[in-house]
Design a protein around this motif. Structure first.
Motif, PDB file in Angstrom:
ATOM      1  N   ASN A   4     -17.095  85.379  46.505  1.00  0.00           N
ATOM      2  CA  ASN A   4     -16.381  86.361  45.654  1.00  0.00           C
ATOM      3  C   ASN A   4     -15.338  87.028  46.605  1.00  0.00           C
ATOM      4  N   SER A  41     -18.949  92.143  41.863  1.00  0.00           N
ATOM      5  CA  SER A  41     -17.503  92.263  40.982  1.00  0.00           C
ATOM      6  C   SER A  41     -17.304  93.643  40.330  1.00  0.00           C
ATOM      7  N   TRP A  44     -13.604  96.967  41.608  1.00  0.00           N
ATOM      8  CA  TRP A  44     -12.451  96.981  41.294  1.00  0.00           C
ATOM      9  C   TRP A  44     -12.026  98.385  40.261  1.00  0.00           C
TER      10      TRP A  44
END
Length: 237
Positions: A4, A41, A44
């Motif tokens: 990632n 993830s 963000w």
């Protein structure tokens, strides 16, 4: 092997291995937390403002809003789960995970300034005593400088050499004079070796002086003459 953004997900921490923030381990906790959120993830949403929907928002915008809400909620729960009760109670609640994380960071940046001041004061007040181990003394000073570096206050070797020399007693004045008058600078490794050698020399000289002072008078010619004369006078009386 899954990655990632260049990070090996297989090696990313699980939430159970994130160290609990207890007040003294912020840097370790923050590193674990950043790695975990990146691997999941979720990071963000920390930097992105909460999406605002209007009447004519598109289906794509609504979907993005749902994703943000979910990621933000998971981040907040994850962060809170890894805080000790005392730390959690000292941090104001926020609806945005990024703002909540910033509140924690601000708390510890303030603490870092206080700790840096205390360490610097300790470093500048350290003094060496001749009956101690000079290598250990210098290593303790270097250890404090490393701690200061971890807190964002790096001290270069030239400053540390000066500080160590300044911590030595008057017996080392000649060493300080030598350093101040020569052109070349000493590394910390050279400083340790030179100070150890000088300390040993000073201790040897002190031992010789003590032997000369405490040596019985009868062991030298002058002392024997005085002792004989005293003995003869005692016989005549």
């Amino acid at each position: 092997m899954a990655t990632n953004n260049g990070v090996n997900v297989d090696q990313v921490l699980s939430i159970g291995t994130i160290v609990q923030l207890n007040g003294n381990n912020y840097k370790k906790w923050r590193a674990d937390m950043d790695l975990y959120l990146l691997g999941q993830s979720l990071d963000w949403c920390l930097k992105e403002a909460e999406p605002v929907l209007v009447e004519d928002s598109t289906a794509q915008q609504k979907e993005h809003k749902e994703k943000w809400n979910r990621a933000n909620r998971i981040c907040i729960l994850t962060i809170k789960k890894t805080l000790s009760d005392i730390v959690r109670g000292a941090i104001a609640d926020k609806t945005h995970a990024g703002e909540y994380l910033k509140c924690i960071t601000d708390k510890y940046q303030s603490s870092d300034k206080i700790e840096s001041g205390m360490l610097l004061t300790k470093l500048q007040s350290m003094k060496f005593s001749m009956n101690l181990n000079i290598r250990k003394h210098i290593m303790q000073m270097i250890n404090i400088s490393v701690q200061l570096g971890d807190l964002g206050m790096s001290l270069d070797d030239d400053f540390m050499v000066y500080q160590v020399l300044h911590s030595l007693p008057d017996q080392f004045d000649s060493l300080q004079t030598t350093y101040n008058t020569q052109k070349d600078k000493w590394t910390l490794e050279e400083l340790i070796a030179i100070c150890v050698q000088e300390h040993e020399r000073l201790k040897r000289n002190k031992a010789i002086d003590v032997n000369l002072i405490t040596k019985p008078q009868w062991k030298n010619a002058k002392g024997r003459n005085q002792l004989n004369q005293t003995f003869i006078r005692s016989l005549r009386t």
